[in-house]
Design a protein around this motif. Structure first.
Motif, PDB file in Angstrom:
ATOM      1  N   UNK A   1       0.660  -0.823  -0.084  1.00 47.29           N
ATOM      2  CA  UNK A   1       0.149   0.273  -0.121  1.00 47.29           C
ATOM      3  C   UNK A   1       0.692   1.211  -0.083  1.00 47.29           C
ATOM      4  N   UNK A   2       2.322   1.097   1.213  1.00 49.45           N
ATOM      5  CA  UNK A   2       2.680   2.702   1.142  1.00 49.45           C
ATOM      6  C   UNK A   2       3.488   2.888  -1.147  1.00 49.45           C
ATOM      7  N   UNK A   3       3.758   1.632  -1.567  1.00 52.53           N
ATOM      8  CA  UNK A   3       4.725   2.332  -2.547  1.00 52.53           C
ATOM      9  C   UNK A   3       3.913   1.692  -4.150  1.00 52.53           C
ATOM     10  N   UNK A   4       2.379   1.249  -3.110  1.00 52.77           N
ATOM     11  CA  UNK A   4       1.760   1.301  -4.856  1.00 52.77           C
ATOM     12  C   UNK A   4       2.151   0.525  -4.848  1.00 52.77           C
ATOM     13  N   UNK A   5       2.259  -0.905  -4.930  1.00 52.26           N
ATOM     14  CA  UNK A   5       2.692  -2.244  -5.668  1.00 52.26           C
ATOM     15  C   UNK A   5       2.094  -2.949  -6.229  1.00 52.26           C
ATOM     16  N   UNK A   6       2.287  -4.110  -7.307  1.00 53.51           N
ATOM     17  CA  UNK A   6       1.505  -5.246  -7.380  1.00 53.51           C
ATOM     18  C   UNK A   6       0.889  -6.260  -6.721  1.00 53.51           C
ATOM     19  N   UNK A   7       0.045  -6.399  -6.182  1.00 60.61           N
ATOM     20  CA  UNK A   7       0.025  -7.237  -5.377  1.00 60.61           C
ATOM     21  C   UNK A   7       0.688  -8.539  -5.433  1.00 60.61           C
ATOM     22  N   UNK A   8       0.685  -9.056  -6.939  1.00 61.92           N
ATOM     23  CA  UNK A   8       0.273 -10.957  -7.842  1.00 61.92           C
ATOM     24  C   UNK A   8       2.356 -11.067  -7.349  1.00 61.92           C
ATOM     25  N   UNK A   9       1.869 -12.929  -6.995  1.00 66.75           N
ATOM     26  CA  UNK A   9       3.270 -13.307  -7.184  1.00 66.75           C
ATOM     27  C   UNK A   9       4.174 -13.405  -8.278  1.00 66.75           C
ATOM     28  N   UNK A  10       5.519 -13.308  -7.983  1.00 66.10           N
ATOM     29  CA  UNK A  10       6.376 -12.928  -9.288  1.00 66.10           C
ATOM     30  C   UNK A  10       6.156 -14.950 -10.074  1.00 66.10           C
ATOM     31  N   UNK A  11       5.688 -15.478  -9.790  1.00 65.67           N
ATOM     32  CA  UNK A  11       6.297 -16.974  -9.833  1.00 65.67           C
ATOM     33  C   UNK A  11       5.750 -17.790  -8.777  1.00 65.67           C
ATOM     34  N   UNK A  12       5.942 -19.964  -8.903  1.00 68.76           N
ATOM     35  CA  UNK A  12       6.284 -20.226  -8.496  1.00 68.76           C
ATOM     36  C   UNK A  12       7.702 -20.395  -8.203  1.00 68.76           C
ATOM     37  N   UNK A  13       7.666 -20.435  -6.974  1.00 72.87           N
ATOM     38  CA  UNK A  13       9.460 -21.119  -6.406  1.00 72.87           C
ATOM     39  C   UNK A  13       8.913 -22.450  -5.986  1.00 72.87           C
ATOM     40  N   UNK A  14      10.798 -23.365  -5.873  1.00 74.82           N
ATOM     41  CA  UNK A  14      10.592 -24.719  -6.191  1.00 74.82           C
ATOM     42  C   UNK A  14      10.454 -24.730  -4.639  1.00 74.82           C
ATOM     43  N   UNK A  15      10.814 -25.340  -3.596  1.00 74.14           N
ATOM     44  CA  UNK A  15      10.895 -26.609  -2.655  1.00 74.14           C
ATOM     45  C   UNK A  15      12.093 -27.847  -2.988  1.00 74.14           C
ATOM     46  N   UNK A  16      11.030 -28.493  -4.367  1.00 80.11           N
ATOM     47  CA  UNK A  16      11.630 -29.808  -4.437  1.00 80.11           C
ATOM     48  C   UNK A  16      12.729 -30.398  -5.249  1.00 80.11           C
TER      49      UNK A  16
END
Length: 424
Positions: free
Chosen positions: A249-264
């Motif tokens: 909210x403070x920086x008016x950033x897009x809330x969507x994530x940038x992809x699926x990180x992998x743990x596997x």
């Protein structure tokens, strides 16, 4: 046979130059073969040749067959009007300029010694892995070491392209570029591209402003990685999630994530949440990191600069809501070695180049301090007698395999050229 073999024959005059005649029987004397520029247009520029009693200055075009002239539509291209000699392996048709004057043809197959041909065929006969695998031990150490230097800097040039692209995106902000490069490096092969997108999605000015509060950096990075999307009872998770949405909210950033990180398939110490926490701590500890990275001149300096770990929370967690035995998760020396190979040295090279500074010896010396990488390509070279003793060797061998061996570019390779010379 490939056309680049004919380029090799012409460039180094690996044929009988004393008895040359055109397909029409005119004597040919080569004064200069011209310059092989590998640009659009004729193959060799500014050659000087005597045909009959006439001296010519112009360009030379090379094909496997004369008819390739028409296959490639050179008769319609003005760039080929100044061709003074058409060098071919097999002459199967006459070729004419736009004004209907005939272009003299030299049919090379009549002038090449069988030993040269046999050696070329020996080199280019398919093997189990690379063409020269059975002959690598024959290559002189001096030739190999000089070629490795060239390969090392070719690899740095390739890595620099990504850096210069990031510079354009960030309005020449080297700090922002470094942040992106480090993020990709911290993500390793599996999560590198996602980490890069995360770094690109957060203006570096925000990273700089929030670096004094490490939890804010961690919230931004984990949030953009989609690791704060769920609902959990964990208090640290709740705090990071609150900080993340406040910062969005403070920086008016897009809330969507940038992809699926992998743990596997990752060891726990390489889990994306652990690496992102370490990256946040790096920027919390060093507000002017680019100048410090640029001043690194030894591996020990890099080890000291990257002495860092995670937030206290991750000392007894690998995942939210699941406690684990306490372990301070510092960056290992082997991980810092990768940072040296993939970020520090490429950044220093690209920055020095942008300033017109010469740093080749220093960069080679630093790379030689780093332990050799371990992978299937390096193991394979080792089995054929080429042993890598440091990262300088491994980086040059990776460049050799990926850019030359895989594409069969033996005649563009110093090793291939040396092997051709040995038997011819």
């Amino acid at each position: 046979m490939k056309e680049n073999f004919l380029h090799y024959l012409w460039k180094f005059k690996k044929f009988d130059t004393l008895n040359l005649k055109t397909s029409n029987g005119q004597e040919i004397t080569i004064i200069s073969v011209g310059q092989f520029l590998e640009l659009a247009g004729p193959d060799f520029f500014n050659a000087q040749i005597i045909i009959g009693n006439q001296k010519w200055a112009g360009n030379v075009e090379i094909h496997l067959k004369s008819s390739d002239w028409y296959v490639h539509h050179h008769e319609k291209d003005a760039a080929y009007e100044n061709v003074i000699l058409h060098v071919v392996w097999e002459h199967d048709t006459e070729v004419f300029r736009k004004n209907n004057s005939e272009i003299p043809v030299l049919e090379l197959k009549n002038y090449v010694d069988d030993a040269v041909l046999n050696n070329y065929q020996r080199l280019l006969t398919p093997k189990s892995w690379i063409f020269c695998e059975k002959q690598l031990r024959e290559v002189d150490d001096f030739v190999l070491k000089n070629w490795q230097e060239r390969l090392f800097f070719e690899r740095l040039e390739r890595k620099s392209k990504a850096i210069y692209e990031l510079l354009e995106e960030t309005n020449n902000d080297w700090e922002a570029v470094l942040f992106c490069m480090l993020a990709k490096n911290f993500g390793l092969n599996t999560n590198g591209e996602v980490f890069l997108k995360i770094a690109q999605s957060i203006p570096f000015a925000i990273i700089r402003k929030e670096s004094f509060e490490v939890e804010n950096l961690e919230a931004l990075l984990l949030g953009k990685a989609g690791l704060l999307d769920a609902d959990k009872e964990d208090n640290y998770f709740k705090d990071l999630k609150f900080r993340y949405f406040y910062l969005l909210h403070k920086y008016q950033l897009d809330s969507k994530s940038e992809g699926q990180v992998q743990f596997f398939k990752h060891r726990p110490d390489n889990f994306p949440n652990i690496r992102l926490s370490q990256l946040a701590h790096l920027y919390h500890l060093h507000q002017n990191l680019f100048s410090q990275i640029n001043s690194v001149c030894s591996l020990n300096m890099a080890y000291e600069l990257f002495q860092l770990s995670t937030s206290v929370y991750w000392e007894n967690h690998y995942q939210f809501d699941k406690e684990s035995p306490k372990k301070v998760k510092k960056l290992s020396k082997s991980f810092i070695d990768l940072v040296m190979i993939n970020t520090i040295i490429p950044i220093q090279f690209a920055y020095a180049k942008s300033l017109g500074k010469e740093t080749t010896e220093d960069l080679m010396a630093m790379q030689a301090e780093v332990a050799p990488e371990k992978n299937a390509i390096i193991d394979k070279f080792d089995s054929f007698g080429i042993k890598a003793i440091n990262a300088f060797d491994t980086q040059s061998l990776l460049q050799l395999k990926n850019e030359y061996c895989t594409g069969g570019r033996c005649l563009d390779c110093a090793i291939g050229m040396e092997l051709l010379k040995k038997s011819s």
